[in-house]
Design an enzyme around this catalytic site. Structure first.
Site, PDB file in Angstrom:
ATOM      1  N   HIS A 142      19.998  21.831  61.871  1.00  0.00           N
ATOM      2  CA  HIS A 142      19.610  23.202  61.785  1.00  0.00           C
ATOM      3  C   HIS A 142      20.820  24.263  61.963  1.00  0.00           C
ATOM      4  O   HIS A 142      21.039  24.906  63.141  1.00  0.00           O
ATOM      5  CB  HIS A 142      18.651  23.542  62.799  1.00  0.00           C
ATOM      6  CG  HIS A 142      17.304  22.793  62.949  1.00  0.00           C
ATOM      7  ND1 HIS A 142      17.055  21.350  63.313  1.00  0.00           N
ATOM      8  CD2 HIS A 142      16.089  23.360  62.403  1.00  0.00           C
ATOM      9  CE1 HIS A 142      16.068  21.148  63.072  1.00  0.00           C
ATOM     10  NE2 HIS A 142      15.268  21.989  62.460  1.00  0.00           N
ATOM     11  N   GLU A 172      19.726  14.574  65.644  1.00  0.00           N
ATOM     12  CA  GLU A 172      20.121  16.294  65.745  1.00  0.00           C
ATOM     13  C   GLU A 172      18.704  17.004  66.166  1.00  0.00           C
ATOM     14  O   GLU A 172      17.709  16.340  66.070  1.00  0.00           O
ATOM     15  CB  GLU A 172      20.234  16.758  64.190  1.00  0.00           C
ATOM     16  CG  GLU A 172      19.054  16.606  62.952  1.00  0.00           C
ATOM     17  CD  GLU A 172      18.130  17.777  63.207  1.00  0.00           C
ATOM     18  OE1 GLU A 172      18.500  18.912  63.477  1.00  0.00           O
ATOM     19  OE2 GLU A 172      16.986  17.465  63.024  1.00  0.00           O
ATOM     20  N   SER A 177      14.229  18.317  59.630  1.00  0.00           N
ATOM     21  CA  SER A 177      13.235  18.600  60.776  1.00  0.00           C
ATOM     22  C   SER A 177      12.122  17.804  60.979  1.00  0.00           C
ATOM     23  O   SER A 177      12.085  16.523  61.017  1.00  0.00           O
ATOM     24  CB  SER A 177      13.145  20.046  60.704  1.00  0.00           C
ATOM     25  OG  SER A 177      12.953  20.595  61.727  1.00  0.00           O
TER      26      SER A 177
END
Length: 307
Positions: free
Chosen positions: A278, A208, A110
């Site tokens: 995630h 992502e 992330s």
């Protein structure tokens, strides 16, 4: 070829840091027994529980934790408590030479994508895109497969992803070989035009993201396209895009339509559907190591991330 960190072994100590936003401390506490079950000892960073608005302490505090864990000879690896936002605020002050001289496992994803890119390119160290303690491990939804992926830190073994793990769709065919790089799409975009811009030339790009509507994913992909990232990449791995739902579906393309617009006519292999990001399970991968994407067979093979 980037330096591979030494593998972890039972009895090793791992350092826990919060490089970005304040983690959920209750979830963090619940995650620690998992690390202990792997035979690891734990050393907490000084600012793990600190709060400074939307940040886990000041930039100086978070940077000091990062430096301290890499410098500490007793710490064999570093695992991030969570992401959020803030890692990029001090990246220009990281001592990359020190990290290069003290290579060790560095694990997160992330917002940590910005650190993966910077450490990979300036310390020439392979790092790991994998679930974090408070964000993932400490939750009841943490999947058995996600837990097993930590095994790659304890021995050098090849990773293989096929449709046995999740359904995959090839948007463009062919086979690509190159270093696997990338991570969170928003963070890749935020590096464009800075000294920490991701180098994708001849590499396999992983993307992502989370909580981005299709029009926002469109805007992020368009920026990468305009920056010629898709022209330079050897292949594209599309991971999980959690909560990528339009608030007004009548006035929105679907996420799949957005992907088709950017990747259907690409001259390099592109495959979507990987449970990387995630999501649960979360297939953890080393970044900066050789990989092979076969869009025709719908497989991804990645060489070990530790020595």
């Amino acid at each position: 070829m980037r330096t591979l960190p030494k593998r972890l072994k039972k009895g090793d100590t791992v350092g826990i840091i919060s490089p970005s936003s304040p983690p959920n401390l209750e979830n963090l506490k619940k995650a620690l027994p998992f690390l202990e079950s792997l035979g690891l000892n734990i050393k907490m960073g000084k600012s793990v529980e600190a709060k400074n608005g939307h940040l886990a302490g000041t930039d100086d505090e978070r940077l000091a934790d990062l430096h301290a864990m890499f410098e500490d000879p007793e710490v064999a690896g570093i695992i991030c408590a969570g992401g959020g936002y803030g890692a990029a605020r001090y990246t220009d002050r990281i001592d990359f030479q020190m990290i290069k001289e003290n290579p060790k496992v560095f694990w997160g994803y992330s917002d940590i994508t910005f650190l993966h890119t910077a450490i990979g390119e300036y310390a020439e160290l392979a790092t790991f895109h994998g679930p974090m303690l408070a964000s993932d491990v400490g939750k009841e939804t943490f999947h058995e497969r996600s837990a097993r992926m930590f095994g790659q830190l304890f021995g050098p073994f090849e990773l293989f992803y096929s449709e046995e793990i999740s359904p995959l769709t090839a948007l463009a065919g062919g086979v690509a070989q190159g270093e696997l790089v990338g991570g969170n799409l928003s963070l890749i975009r935020s590096g464009i035009g800075t000294k920490f811009e991701l180098d994708v030339k001849g590499k396999i790009l992983l993307i992502e993201d989370i909580d981005e509507e299709p029009y926002q994913v469109d805007e992020l992909l368009n920026h990468l396209k305009m920056a010629r990232k898709f022209d330079e990449a050897a292949g594209i791995v599309i991971g999980d895009f959690k909560n990528a739902e339009a608030k007004n579906k009548e006035r929105s393309l679907t996420l799949d339509e957005v992907f088709d617009d950017y990747f259907k006519d690409l001259k390099v292999p592109v495959v979507k559907g990987f449970k990387i990001g995630h999501c649960e399970p979360h297939f953890s991968v080393p970044l900066g190591v050789p990989a092979r994407l076969d869009a025709d067979a719908k497989t991804l093979t990645i060489l070990p991330g530790v020595e």
